[in-house]
Every structure is written in C-alpha cells, then in structure tokens.
Scaffold this active site. Structure first.
Site, PDB file in Angstrom:
ATOM      1  N   HIS A  75      17.717 -38.153   2.168  1.00 35.56           N
ATOM      2  CA  HIS A  75      16.658 -38.252   3.088  1.00 35.56           C
ATOM      3  C   HIS A  75      15.266 -37.888   2.462  1.00 35.56           C
ATOM      4  O   HIS A  75      14.413 -37.560   3.381  1.00 35.56           O
ATOM      5  CB  HIS A  75      17.062 -37.388   4.441  1.00 35.56           C
ATOM      6  CG  HIS A  75      18.203 -37.908   5.003  1.00 35.56           C
ATOM      7  ND1 HIS A  75      18.400 -39.078   5.931  1.00 35.56           N
ATOM      8  CD2 HIS A  75      19.467 -37.251   4.931  1.00 35.56           C
ATOM      9  CE1 HIS A  75      19.653 -39.077   6.017  1.00 35.56           C
ATOM     10  NE2 HIS A  75      20.246 -38.119   5.904  1.00 35.56           N
ATOM     11  N   CYS A 103       0.966  -1.291  -0.030  1.00 37.39           N
ATOM     12  CA  CYS A 103       0.049   0.004  -0.090  1.00 37.39           C
ATOM     13  C   CYS A 103       0.862   1.303  -0.230  1.00 37.39           C
ATOM     14  O   CYS A 103       1.973   1.263   0.328  1.00 37.39           O
ATOM     15  CB  CYS A 103      -1.052   0.198   1.176  1.00 37.39           C
ATOM     16  SG  CYS A 103      -2.158  -1.321   1.320  1.00 37.39           S
ATOM     17  N   ARG A 110       6.044  -0.892  -4.600  1.00 38.31           N
ATOM     18  CA  ARG A 110       5.533  -1.313  -3.306  1.00 38.31           C
ATOM     19  C   ARG A 110       4.644  -2.575  -3.469  1.00 38.31           C
ATOM     20  O   ARG A 110       4.597  -3.304  -2.489  1.00 38.31           O
ATOM     21  CB  ARG A 110       5.345  -0.433  -2.290  1.00 38.31           C
ATOM     22  CG  ARG A 110       6.096   0.610  -1.825  1.00 38.31           C
ATOM     23  CD  ARG A 110       5.573   1.817  -1.263  1.00 38.31           C
ATOM     24  NE  ARG A 110       4.834   1.298   0.255  1.00 38.31           N
ATOM     25  CZ  ARG A 110       5.615   1.436   1.303  1.00 38.31           C
ATOM     26  NH1 ARG A 110       6.985   1.901   1.537  1.00 38.31           N
ATOM     27  NH2 ARG A 110       5.047   0.950   2.541  1.00 38.31           N
ATOM     28  N   LYS A 119       6.876  -4.676  -1.829  1.00 34.50           N
ATOM     29  CA  LYS A 119       8.049  -4.425  -1.190  1.00 34.50           C
ATOM     30  C   LYS A 119       8.211  -4.319   0.171  1.00 34.50           C
ATOM     31  O   LYS A 119       9.101  -5.066   0.694  1.00 34.50           O
ATOM     32  CB  LYS A 119       8.627  -3.262  -1.974  1.00 34.50           C
ATOM     33  CG  LYS A 119      10.061  -2.672  -1.803  1.00 34.50           C
ATOM     34  CD  LYS A 119      10.954  -3.607  -2.090  1.00 34.50           C
ATOM     35  CE  LYS A 119      12.371  -3.057  -2.056  1.00 34.50           C
ATOM     36  NZ  LYS A 119      13.576  -4.297  -2.591  1.00 34.50           N
ATOM     37  N   ASN A 137      -3.222   2.490   5.437  1.00 32.60           N
ATOM     38  CA  ASN A 137      -2.171   1.154   5.312  1.00 32.60           C
ATOM     39  C   ASN A 137      -2.408   0.594   6.572  1.00 32.60           C
ATOM     40  O   ASN A 137      -2.255   1.423   7.673  1.00 32.60           O
ATOM     41  CB  ASN A 137      -0.913   1.778   5.070  1.00 32.60           C
ATOM     42  CG  ASN A 137      -0.517   2.381   3.487  1.00 32.60           C
ATOM     43  OD1 ASN A 137      -1.408   2.291   2.950  1.00 32.60           O
ATOM     44  ND2 ASN A 137       0.545   2.713   3.671  1.00 32.60           N
ATOM     45  N   GLY A 138      -2.441  -0.862   6.438  1.00 30.92           N
ATOM     46  CA  GLY A 138      -2.558  -1.306   7.980  1.00 30.92           C
ATOM     47  C   GLY A 138      -3.777  -2.351   7.895  1.00 30.92           C
ATOM     48  O   GLY A 138      -4.432  -2.526   7.077  1.00 30.92           O
ATOM     49  N   TRP A 198      -3.294  -2.543  -1.768  1.00 30.58           N
ATOM     50  CA  TRP A 198      -2.877  -4.241  -1.907  1.00 30.58           C
ATOM     51  C   TRP A 198      -4.015  -4.931  -0.892  1.00 30.58           C
ATOM     52  O   TRP A 198      -4.091  -4.614   0.356  1.00 30.58           O
ATOM     53  CB  TRP A 198      -1.515  -4.277  -1.124  1.00 30.58           C
ATOM     54  CG  TRP A 198      -1.114  -5.626  -1.567  1.00 30.58           C
ATOM     55  CD1 TRP A 198      -0.396  -6.026  -2.555  1.00 30.58           C
ATOM     56  CD2 TRP A 198      -1.095  -6.903  -0.709  1.00 30.58           C
ATOM     57  NE1 TRP A 198       0.077  -7.430  -2.620  1.00 30.58           N
ATOM     58  CE2 TRP A 198      -0.348  -7.878  -1.250  1.00 30.58           C
ATOM     59  CE3 TRP A 198      -1.178  -7.099   0.738  1.00 30.58           C
ATOM     60  CZ2 TRP A 198      -0.051  -8.868  -0.773  1.00 30.58           C
ATOM     61  CZ3 TRP A 198      -1.107  -8.492   1.105  1.00 30.58           C
ATOM     62  CH2 TRP A 198      -0.265  -9.270   0.572  1.00 30.58           C
ATOM     63  N   LYS A 207      14.307 -15.950  -4.963  1.00 36.41           N
ATOM     64  CA  LYS A 207      14.486 -15.069  -6.493  1.00 36.41           C
ATOM     65  C   LYS A 207      13.765 -15.665  -7.702  1.00 36.41           C
ATOM     66  O   LYS A 207      12.914 -15.051  -8.252  1.00 36.41           O
ATOM     67  CB  LYS A 207      15.990 -14.956  -6.643  1.00 36.41           C
ATOM     68  CG  LYS A 207      16.583 -13.869  -5.682  1.00 36.41           C
ATOM     69  CD  LYS A 207      16.054 -12.356  -5.843  1.00 36.41           C
ATOM     70  CE  LYS A 207      16.050 -11.497  -4.561  1.00 36.41           C
ATOM     71  NZ  LYS A 207      15.556 -12.026  -3.542  1.00 36.41           N
ATOM     72  N   GLU A 231       9.964 -15.809  -7.103  1.00 34.00           N
ATOM     73  CA  GLU A 231       9.239 -14.497  -6.924  1.00 34.00           C
ATOM     74  C   GLU A 231       9.270 -13.926  -8.116  1.00 34.00           C
ATOM     75  O   GLU A 231       8.080 -13.171  -8.265  1.00 34.00           O
ATOM     76  CB  GLU A 231      10.504 -13.684  -5.922  1.00 34.00           C
ATOM     77  CG  GLU A 231      10.163 -13.705  -4.660  1.00 34.00           C
ATOM     78  CD  GLU A 231      11.135 -12.796  -4.014  1.00 34.00           C
ATOM     79  OE1 GLU A 231      10.846 -12.272  -2.830  1.00 34.00           O
ATOM     80  OE2 GLU A 231      12.355 -12.587  -4.398  1.00 34.00           O
ATOM     81  N   GLU A 261      18.199 -18.176  -0.839  1.00 32.81           N
ATOM     82  CA  GLU A 261      17.878 -17.128  -1.544  1.00 32.81           C
ATOM     83  C   GLU A 261      17.672 -17.254  -2.918  1.00 32.81           C
ATOM     84  O   GLU A 261      16.837 -16.598  -3.683  1.00 32.81           O
ATOM     85  CB  GLU A 261      19.048 -16.155  -1.178  1.00 32.81           C
ATOM     86  CG  GLU A 261      18.891 -14.793  -1.850  1.00 32.81           C
ATOM     87  CD  GLU A 261      17.785 -13.885  -1.339  1.00 32.81           C
ATOM     88  OE1 GLU A 261      17.390 -13.027  -2.505  1.00 32.81           O
ATOM     89  OE2 GLU A 261      16.938 -14.573  -0.386  1.00 32.81           O
TER      90      GLU A 261
END
Length: 605
Positions: A505, A2, A27, A600, A101-102, A75, A486, A489, A482
């Site tokens: 395993h 947001c 964002r 973001k 926002n929130g 968002w 990536k 994403e 990581e």
C-alpha cells in the site's frame, strides 16, 4: 532532561556538585553550571560552560571554596546552548541564584513586564524571569520570596534557590518536574534524580506537585506553596551507588542489555502462583469483581514505553480477551478524549515522571477514571498519582535509550494479562503454558546475548546504509517499531517501521538494494504471510535481515532466536535488534549513551 544537584552541610561543595552532575549526564544536556556560597565573603560565586561537565570542571578555579551550592545541567529550550544561557542564573547584584527544570509558559509576558520596570536580562532563558522575580520581592524570608514568584509563574518547574542574605538554607519547589531531597547526617542534598544522591544517602523524600521545602544543614521541612506544613517521612532507596556504575562495560547501554536475563528474573520473582496457574500483583488495588467489570483497556506511554504498551495491549487481548489498545500519551491528552467509566487506563513510564504521561494521568483522574501505573522508579510521580499498578523492577537504567526496562515492561504486561485472563476466561492449561514460557525467558535471553559476536558482524555489514525499513505483522509490528526507534536513536540512520501487510500500500516504492529491510518473522500462524512479504521485497532486489525462529531462505541473513510461546515471542525477538542497533552505532563512532538531541527523562512538553 536537565539535572539539578544541591548541597548544604560542612563538606567542600564544588567537588560534590560536579560529581553529582556527572551522575546526571545520562539525562541529556548541552551546558552546565555551578554556584557556591563563599563562607568568608558571603557572596555567591558562579562558573558556567557550554558543553560537557568536564568542560565546566576545567573552568572551576582552585579557590572555589564553599559549603553550600547548587548546580545544573541544561537541555536548551529557551535560547541556544551557550555559557550565558546556562544555569544557574544570578540577579545583577549576585544575591540570588536559581536552577530550574521545566518551562515557564508565560515567560515572554513576564519578561516584557520586568523590562518595563527597568530589569535588564542577561540571557534568553525563561528561568532568568524567576531569578528577577525572587530578587525584586520585598518579602522578609527567602521562602516567601520564592512563594511570591511562583504565584505569577505558569508552567512546569523543579527549582532550587540560594540567596546570599539567607546563607543557611536552600529553598526548592516542584510543579511537574522531579525534586528529591537527600537526608544525610548533618547535611542535606537535593536533586532531580536519585542517581545524584545515592553515593551520599539512601534516605530520600520526593516532593509532590505544589510542594516546597527548606533545606538546612541539620534539618528540612516541607510545605505547600500556600505555606501549609506537610508531613513527609523519608523512604529508603532500593538501589546502591554501584547500581549506577558501568561495571566493567564500555557503555551503560551494553551493561544494561547484558543485565536483561537477571532483570526479567527479578520481575518474575515471587509473583508466580503455580497452584492456580496465575500470578500475584498485589499493588494493582483491583479485586476480581472490579477486574471482571472492565470492558476496555487503554494504555498510554511515549516512545519506547508506547511500544511496550502496544505489545501489552496485544497480550491483554489474547490472554484476557478484553479489548485493548495503546496510544501515545502526548496525543491522547490533547484530543479531548471520551473517558469511559468502564475503561481501565494504564500509564507506562520508565522514569515515572514523563510529563506527557503524567499530565494524561492527572486529566484522567480529574474525570474520574481508574488509572494503573506500570513504572520502574518506586515513589515516582505517576506511581503516586495512579490508583494502583505494578513496578517493573528493571533496576537503574542510565543510558538514554531504554533496553532492559523495555523488556521488563513487556514482561510486566504479560503478568498483568495472565492475571486478568485467569480472573476471566483463560483456562488453567493456558495459564500453566504461559507460566512455563515466562520461566524460560531468562535462559533464552542469555542464549540471545551469547550471539553478540555474530550480531556484531551483521551490524558492521549494514552500518553503511543511509536508511532502513523494519516490518512485522500483528505481534511483530511493535517489535519493528521499537527496533526502528533504537537504530535511529543511537546510530542516526533513518529508519521506518511498517506493518508487513502495508507494504503493497505504498512502502514497496522505496525498496531497492540500497534500502535494507529488517523483518520480524515469528514461527506462528502468520509465518506464511510474513514469508510472502519477504518474497515481495526480494522480487524488487531488496536486502533482507530476518529475525526468526528458523533460517529464512529469502533473507540475506537470519538471526535465529529461541522459540517461546507465541504470545511471548515478541519479548525475545526485540533483544537481538537492540544488539544490532548498538553495534551499528559503535561501528559508526556514535556517542551511544548520550545520543544527540535526546534526554533520558522527558519532563517537559
């Protein structure tokens, strides 16, 4: 998540707000809206649209004049993306406008109460509850109306409020979600991110939780939600507007990957002490006696920051010989952890506003723990809450996925590990060895970035995979995590990361020609163990892409990276896999800077 932008002054506000929303697109959002106060009629005028800011801009009429306004990119949390669920939200009389926002945790309860009093809701959002509470208040001032509403709200918020009857002001408030004031010349701005302000002013004030502000064209004042005035001094933002531009690159991600050598040089600059083979980290607020008293280190982060923390924990154990581990902050804060007075806690966040990390910091502080912050944004909430820490100086990062900030965060952990190690038992010779390795990093990063054409060809070859496995052992495992993140994403290819030692395993059951494996194979004391894992995969007809310091015979392809000191190799081995993920996503036609469903700065739970 947001984005909020607001302005009060003399300029035509709609173009300014739309430009601000465009700077916040990175964002993550699914709808947008804008409301302005018409100077002639004194009425609020609003336009909203599901989709991108360009869709909103197309709907804004030519006659949409005003000199005060607020805008938002949403968002979705409560209610699907739609025009009606977009912010701002107006009351039925078009007097009150709110952007938020929130999350209002008790929104359902408040909604039932308001509906029983005859309120008809137009949207499914929690934010509309705030609008109605303010509109129904009988208080004499807008500040008091907002304060009354906030008294009954539970949850997180960063809000901006306009009222047609109080056209000379915007009232804002913060609790857990960023609110930043921009101090201009006979004009004031507000935003949830400095990126929306930087083109107009570099003088900013960051609100603390439980703080409100009133913005007028020629001044501002800040105060607590109970009404007590607070003393705030504007700070100068380090970065200029050009830092947020694409700089000739096709995407922000490509620009930011290309900046990594310069960014690493920046985090090292002025910190190396050759005389004592150590580094200076002045913001730690941790003297040598206190550092020697630390018995354990716990690193907390989310997503990419958590992965950087895993590498950081390994560096601290290797160089400082202090037991260290990393844990997702989102898990730590909910499991009622034992807080040990001899444990040093380190909170990691690119934005410095990640809600789960911030909440963990606040809980640790409440229990008397010592907390350091490793963040990128100066003056951010975690930086202010922590007892000390270090900035990673990566510069603005606009792409949703983190690249240069991840790299700089790991380098910052290497500096911290060296600092703690030299206070404890790390020898001068080893300190000098690590410093020499750190100084090599920018040049070696440039070497890796120059390999982009070769990596692009490999990415196109693997872009048809439905799923990929990433493996690494000890130092290599966080790199695999990581790299896997990536790829998923930005390409949306399913990817999993496992320790190479765990293959037999369970994960070996997945190996087949259709499932490529990316293997992290550093030339260290575990080289033969890692080669054995490649043998196991090859014996089952698996395709292998290795990232190594020398060609691997069992791999179908090898990306050969420069060798540094063993402890620092993970910093370099992740960079080619950033490029690999980028070009895989590019080959698949993905929206690289704004991947679906992601934001973001994750400022809600």
């Amino acid at each position: 998540m947001c984005g909020i932008v607001g302005y009060i002054g003399k300029r035509d506000v709609a173009p300014l707000l739309l430009e601000g929303l465009q700077r916040l697109e990175y964002r993550g959002y699914d709808s947008a809206g804008v409301v302005v106060n018409s100077p002639k009629s004194g009425a609020l005028k609003m336009v909203k649209a599901k989709g991108r800011v360009r869709d909103l801009e197309a709907r804004v009429p030519k006659r949409f004049a005003g000199t005060t306004g607020i805008a938002h990119t949403r968002w979705a949390t409560h209610g699907a993306p739609s025009d009606v669920n977009s912010h701002p939200h107006l009351d039925p009389e078009n007097k009150v406008a709110v952007v938020h926002n929130g999350i209002v945790d008790n929104a359902a309860e408040l909604r039932v109460k308001l509906e029983a009093e005859g309120v008809a809701f137009a949207s499914e959002t929690d934010t509309e509850v705030i609008t109605h509470l303010i509109a129904r208040s009988q208080a004499d001032s807008l500040e008091e109306k907002v304060r009354e509403a906030l008294k009954v709200i539970e949850g997180t918020y960063g809000i901006a409020v306009m009222h047609a009857d109080f056209a000379d002001r915007i009232v804002v408030a913060r609790n857990g979600s960023p609110v930043i004031l921009g101090i201009g010349e006979k004009e004031m701005l507000v935003a949830s991110d400095v990126a929306a302000l930087i083109a107009h002013t570099r003088q900013v004030v960051t609100l603390n939780d439980g703080e409100m502000a009133t913005l007028k064209a020629d001044d501002f004042r800040t105060y607590t939600t109970s009404g007590t005035l607070t003393n705030t001094t504007p700070e100068t933002v380090e970065w200029e507007a050009a830092s947020y531009d694409m700089g000739g690159h096709d995407t922000y991600m490509h620009k930011e990957m290309s900046e990594q050598a310069e960014a690493v040089d920046r985090v090292l600059r002025g910190r190396i002490d050759d005389r004592f083979s150590t580094v200076h980290l002045g913001g730690l607020n941790l003297d040598a006696r206190e550092a020697r008293g630390v018995r354990r280190i716990k690193i907390l982060g989310c997503g990419t920051s958590y992965h950087a923390g895993l590498i950081g924990a390994g560096l601290i154990e290797e160089l400082a010989r202090i037991p260290a581990d990393a844990e997702p902050a989102s898990e730590f804060r909910y499991r009622n952890p034992v807080v040990d007075p001899d444990t040093l806690y380190i909170a990691v966040s690119q934005s410095g506003e990640t809600y789960d990390v911030l909440a963990a910091v606040q809980e640790l502080k409440r229990k008397g723990a010592r907390v350091l912050g490793v963040v990128n944004v100066v003056g951010s909430a975690i930086a202010r809450e922590a007892d000390g820490g270090t900035y990673v100086h990566a510069g603005p990062e606009v792409c949703v996925v983190s690249t240069k900030c991840f790299t700089n965060t790991v380098v910052a952990f290497a500096l911290l590990a060296l600092h703690l190690g030299r206070i404890r038992d790390l020898s001068v010779a080893d300190g000098k060895r690590i410093i020499e390795g750190l100084r090599k990093l920018p040049g070696q990063i440039e070497e890796i970035l120059a390999m982009e054409p070769e990596i692009e060809k490999l990415a196109k070859e693997y872009a048809g995979a439905q799923s990929m496995m990433f493996i690494g052992r000890v130092r290599g495992y966080p790199v695999a995590l990581e790299a896997s993140l990536k790829l998923k994403e930005i390409s949306y290819i399913h990817a999993e990361a496992y320790p190479a030692s765990e293959l037999k395993h369970g994960p070996l059951a997945l190996i087949e020609p259709a499932l490529p494996t990316v293997a992290i194979v550093p030339n260290d004391d575990l080289l033969e163990k890692n080669r054995a894992a490649l043998e196991e995969i090859k014996a089952r007809s698996g395709r292998i892409l290795a990232v190594a310091h020398q060609n691997q015979e069992k791999a179908d392809h090898t990306i050969v990276v420069p060798k540094n000191e063993d402890e620092l190799d993970p910093i370099l081995m992740g960079i080619p896999l950033q490029l690999f993920a980028y070009h895989t996503a590019l080959a698949m036609g993905r929206d690289i800077d704004k991947p679906r469903n992601l934001a973001k700065s994750v400022t809600v739970e």
